[in-house]
Scaffold this motif. Structure first.
Motif, PDB file in Angstrom:
ATOM      1  N   ALA A  35       0.856  -1.188   0.000  1.00 12.17           N
ATOM      2  CA  ALA A  35       0.000   0.000   0.000  1.00 12.17           C
ATOM      3  C   ALA A  35       0.886   1.229   0.000  1.00 12.17           C
ATOM      4  O   ALA A  35       2.101   1.136   0.232  1.00 12.17           O
ATOM      5  N   GLN A  36       0.282   2.375  -0.264  1.00 13.21           N
ATOM      6  CA  GLN A  36       1.071   3.608  -0.261  1.00 13.21           C
ATOM      7  C   GLN A  36       1.665   3.864   1.121  1.00 13.21           C
ATOM      8  O   GLN A  36       1.041   3.618   2.147  1.00 13.21           O
ATOM      9  N   PHE A  37       2.889   4.372   1.122  1.00 12.91           N
ATOM     10  CA  PHE A  37       3.584   4.711   2.356  1.00 12.91           C
ATOM     11  C   PHE A  37       3.229   6.129   2.788  1.00 12.91           C
ATOM     12  O   PHE A  37       2.964   7.005   1.956  1.00 12.91           O
ATOM     13  N   THR A  38       3.275   6.364   4.090  1.00 12.43           N
ATOM     14  CA  THR A  38       3.353   7.740   4.570  1.00 12.43           C
ATOM     15  C   THR A  38       4.758   8.247   4.254  1.00 12.43           C
ATOM     16  O   THR A  38       5.655   7.461   3.906  1.00 12.43           O
ATOM     17  N   GLU A  39       4.964   9.525   4.386  1.00 15.03           N
ATOM     18  CA  GLU A  39       6.312  10.069   4.153  1.00 15.03           C
ATOM     19  C   GLU A  39       7.315   9.393   5.094  1.00 15.03           C
ATOM     20  O   GLU A  39       8.421   9.005   4.685  1.00 15.03           O
ATOM     21  N   SER A  92       8.775   8.225 -11.823  1.00 16.82           N
ATOM     22  CA  SER A  92       8.534   9.523 -11.194  1.00 16.82           C
ATOM     23  C   SER A  92       7.046   9.757 -11.088  1.00 16.82           C
ATOM     24  O   SER A  92       6.305   9.560 -12.053  1.00 16.82           O
ATOM     25  N   GLY A  93       6.613  10.164  -9.903  1.00 13.77           N
ATOM     26  CA  GLY A  93       5.255  10.642  -9.714  1.00 13.77           C
ATOM     27  C   GLY A  93       5.211  12.145  -9.921  1.00 13.77           C
ATOM     28  O   GLY A  93       6.213  12.778 -10.265  1.00 13.77           O
ATOM     29  N   GLU A  94       4.038  12.733  -9.668  1.00 11.90           N
ATOM     30  CA  GLU A  94       3.834  14.148  -9.988  1.00 11.90           C
ATOM     31  C   GLU A  94       4.244  15.063  -8.829  1.00 11.90           C
ATOM     32  O   GLU A  94       3.479  15.900  -8.348  1.00 11.90           O
ATOM     33  N   SER A  95       5.488  14.918  -8.393  1.00  7.97           N
ATOM     34  CA  SER A  95       6.005  15.767  -7.325  1.00  7.97           C
ATOM     35  C   SER A  95       7.505  15.919  -7.490  1.00  7.97           C
ATOM     36  O   SER A  95       8.180  15.002  -7.977  1.00  7.97           O
ATOM     37  N   VAL A  96       8.017  17.059  -7.086  1.00  7.98           N
ATOM     38  CA  VAL A  96       9.467  17.291  -7.118  1.00  7.98           C
ATOM     39  C   VAL A  96      10.116  16.419  -6.056  1.00  7.98           C
ATOM     40  O   VAL A  96       9.639  16.337  -4.920  1.00  7.98           O
ATOM     41  N   GLU A  97      11.210  15.750  -6.413  1.00  8.96           N
ATOM     42  CA  GLU A  97      11.911  14.887  -5.470  1.00  8.96           C
ATOM     43  C   GLU A  97      13.056  15.637  -4.797  1.00  8.96           C
ATOM     44  O   GLU A  97      13.560  16.635  -5.308  1.00  8.96           O
ATOM     45  N   GLY A  98      13.462  15.127  -3.641  1.00 10.25           N
ATOM     46  CA  GLY A  98      14.616  15.693  -2.962  1.00 10.25           C
ATOM     47  C   GLY A  98      14.342  16.977  -2.212  1.00 10.25           C
ATOM     48  O   GLY A  98      15.262  17.716  -1.866  1.00 10.25           O
ATOM     49  N   LYS A  99      13.071  17.246  -1.906  1.00 11.20           N
ATOM     50  CA  LYS A  99      12.705  18.496  -1.241  1.00 11.20           C
ATOM     51  C   LYS A  99      12.328  18.301   0.232  1.00 11.20           C
ATOM     52  O   LYS A  99      11.775  19.190   0.850  1.00 11.20           O
ATOM     53  N   GLY A 100      12.606  17.120   0.778  1.00 11.15           N
ATOM     54  CA  GLY A 100      12.267  16.882   2.172  1.00 11.15           C
ATOM     55  C   GLY A 100      10.945  16.165   2.343  1.00 11.15           C
ATOM     56  O   GLY A 100      10.785  15.336   3.233  1.00 11.15           O
ATOM     57  N   TYR A 130       7.111  15.039  -0.170  1.00 12.26           N
ATOM     58  CA  TYR A 130       6.409  15.080  -1.453  1.00 12.26           C
ATOM     59  C   TYR A 130       5.180  15.971  -1.390  1.00 12.26           C
ATOM     60  O   TYR A 130       4.858  16.679  -2.335  1.00 12.26           O
ATOM     61  N   ARG A 131       4.478  15.947  -0.247  1.00 10.75           N
ATOM     62  CA  ARG A 131       3.134  16.524  -0.187  1.00 10.75           C
ATOM     63  C   ARG A 131       3.093  18.011  -0.518  1.00 10.75           C
ATOM     64  O   ARG A 131       2.103  18.484  -1.089  1.00 10.75           O
ATOM     65  N   PRO A 144       4.079   5.243  -4.864  1.00 10.16           N
ATOM     66  CA  PRO A 144       4.372   4.699  -3.539  1.00 10.16           C
ATOM     67  C   PRO A 144       3.995   5.554  -2.337  1.00 10.16           C
ATOM     68  O   PRO A 144       3.914   5.029  -1.232  1.00 10.16           O
ATOM     69  N   VAL A 145       3.778   6.851  -2.534  1.00 14.24           N
ATOM     70  CA  VAL A 145       3.578   7.744  -1.391  1.00 14.24           C
ATOM     71  C   VAL A 145       2.163   8.323  -1.403  1.00 14.24           C
ATOM     72  O   VAL A 145       1.639   8.710  -2.456  1.00 14.24           O
ATOM     73  N   VAL A 146       1.550   8.380  -0.237  1.00 11.37           N
ATOM     74  CA  VAL A 146       0.200   8.933  -0.081  1.00 11.37           C
ATOM     75  C   VAL A 146       0.131  10.334  -0.700  1.00 11.37           C
ATOM     76  O   VAL A 146       0.993  11.181  -0.463  1.00 11.37           O
ATOM     77  N   GLY A 147      -0.881  10.559  -1.528  1.00 12.26           N
ATOM     78  CA  GLY A 147      -1.070  11.858  -2.165  1.00 12.26           C
ATOM     79  C   GLY A 147      -0.683  11.873  -3.624  1.00 12.26           C
ATOM     80  O   GLY A 147      -1.114  12.747  -4.373  1.00 12.26           O
ATOM     81  N   LEU A 148       0.127  10.901  -4.050  1.00 13.37           N
ATOM     82  CA  LEU A 148       0.525  10.818  -5.460  1.00 13.37           C
ATOM     83  C   LEU A 148      -0.457   9.933  -6.218  1.00 13.37           C
ATOM     84  O   LEU A 148      -0.899   8.906  -5.720  1.00 13.37           O
ATOM     85  N   ASP A 149      -0.779  10.332  -7.464  1.00 14.57           N
ATOM     86  CA  ASP A 149      -1.804   9.625  -8.237  1.00 14.57           C
ATOM     87  C   ASP A 149      -1.346   9.173  -9.621  1.00 14.57           C
ATOM     88  O   ASP A 149      -2.076   8.431 -10.289  1.00 14.57           O
ATOM     89  N   TYR A 150      -0.176   9.611 -10.074  1.00 12.82           N
ATOM     90  CA  TYR A 150       0.215   9.349 -11.470  1.00 12.82           C
ATOM     91  C   TYR A 150       1.722   9.161 -11.532  1.00 12.82           C
ATOM     92  O   TYR A 150       2.487  10.024 -11.090  1.00 12.82           O
ATOM     93  N   GLU A 151       2.166   8.028 -12.058  1.00  9.41           N
ATOM     94  CA  GLU A 151       3.604   7.763 -12.171  1.00  9.41           C
ATOM     95  C   GLU A 151       3.889   7.091 -13.499  1.00  9.41           C
ATOM     96  O   GLU A 151       3.046   6.376 -14.053  1.00  9.41           O
ATOM     97  N   MET A 152       5.095   7.314 -14.012  1.00  8.98           N
ATOM     98  CA  MET A 152       5.537   6.657 -15.238  1.00  8.98           C
ATOM     99  C   MET A 152       7.007   6.275 -15.113  1.00  8.98           C
ATOM    100  O   MET A 152       7.743   6.838 -14.309  1.00  8.98           O
ATOM    101  N   ASP A 153       7.415   5.309 -15.927  1.00  7.54           N
ATOM    102  CA  ASP A 153       8.834   5.063 -16.174  1.00  7.54           C
ATOM    103  C   ASP A 153       8.968   4.593 -17.616  1.00  7.54           C
ATOM    104  O   ASP A 153       7.958   4.370 -18.312  1.00  7.54           O
ATOM    105  N   CYS A 154      10.188   4.475 -18.104  1.00  8.13           N
ATOM    106  CA  CYS A 154      10.390   4.044 -19.482  1.00  8.13           C
ATOM    107  C   CYS A 154      11.784   3.445 -19.618  1.00  8.13           C
ATOM    108  O   CYS A 154      12.637   3.608 -18.743  1.00  8.13           O
ATOM    109  N   ARG A 155      12.001   2.757 -20.722  1.00  6.01           N
ATOM    110  CA  ARG A 155      13.304   2.128 -20.924  1.00  6.01           C
ATOM    111  C   ARG A 155      13.563   1.869 -22.402  1.00  6.01           C
ATOM    112  O   ARG A 155      12.645   1.842 -23.231  1.00  6.01           O
TER     113      ARG A 155
END
Length: 250
Positions: free
Chosen positions: A74-78, A144-152, A154-155, A231-242
């Motif tokens: 299930a989705q994780f909390t932060e 990547s989901g619809e949030s900037v990463e590395g900012k402490g 996601y929410r 993976p994180v609560v609040g995110l709804d859309y993710e993609m990857d590619c290869r």
């Protein structure tokens, strides 16, 4: 083009990301990326052991491990996500893959709505193998989901938070697609170079398939839509590619 860094004794270079994963990997000259998908999800500890055996059988060092696709219950909390990452990276440190706090391994970690696993599991992983100098380029771009990463957290940085209307999904899709393109550019890649594109959402993405994904050329080789949450609560859309030409299922 974004700078990349060669991972020691790996056969790939990576685009730096955050401590839990890189933004993507690309095979060095003389190597290609191979992907293995498990026919059933494999719990994390057992999965690492099986991966180590596969690398050994292929005559590859543990440092050839370059990317993985995980499935979580299930989705994780932060806070829960941070705790999970601490467990996950312990093995990468033991293997000599992660050094001095720098993690070269690309990753996607998503949560199936239907028949979720009881614990975090491996779905697939990628590693490098020797290849002819003229072998086609290969890369794996991390999810990547619809949030900037590395900012402490996601929410506080989620695009269109809580908005899964057509307008909200369009905003989310545009942001994630831009991020996929930014990451691919580090490996001189574009959508026309991909061999596979994966989408993870429970919400209606149909309105953006033609208008946004189709317009950009994402769908040229089809789209694999997993009915999974990011993976994180609040995110709804993710993609990857290869771009990977060597794939098998075990």
């Amino acid at each position: 083009m974004t700078n990349t860094v060669e991972a020691p004794n790996s056969g790939y270079r990576f685009m730096p990301g955050v401590s839990q994963y890189s933004c993507g990997i690309g095979a060095l000259s003389g190597f290609a990326i191979a992907r293995v998908r498990f026919s059933e999800p494999v719990p994390l500890k057992e999965g690492f052991a099986r991966i180590a055996d596969i690398l050994k059988a292929a005559g590859r060092p543990l440092t050839a491990f370059g990317a993985c696709e995980l499935r979580s219950p299930a989705q994780f909390t932060e806070e829960g996500f941070r705790a999970f990452n601490e467990i996950y990276i312990k093995t990468l440190i033991e293997w000599g893959v992660m050094r001095d706090g720098v993690n070269p391994v690309a990753r996607s970690n998503v949560c199936p709505k239907i028949d979720p696993p009881q614990e975090p599991c491996f779905h697939a992983f990628s590693y490098t193998v020797p290849a002819a100098a003229d072998a086609p380029a290969s890369f794996v771009v991390a999810g990547s989901g619809e949030s900037v990463e590395g900012k402490g957290n996601y929410r506080d940085h989620i695009i269109a938070p809580g908005d899964t209307s057509p307008a909200g999904m369009l905003a989310k899709a545009k942001w994630v697609l831009d991020e996929m393109e930014r990451r691919m550019s580090a490996f001189d890649g574009t959508w026309k170079d991909t061999t596979a594109v994966q989408l993870y959402t429970l919400h209606d993405a149909y309105p953006v398939l033609e208008s946004e994904l189709g317009r950009r050329g994402v769908l040229r080789n089809g789209l694999t839509w997993h009915f999974n949450r990011p993976p994180v609560v609040g995110l709804d859309y993710e993609m990857d590619c290869r771009r990977v030409h060597l794939e098998r299922v075990i």
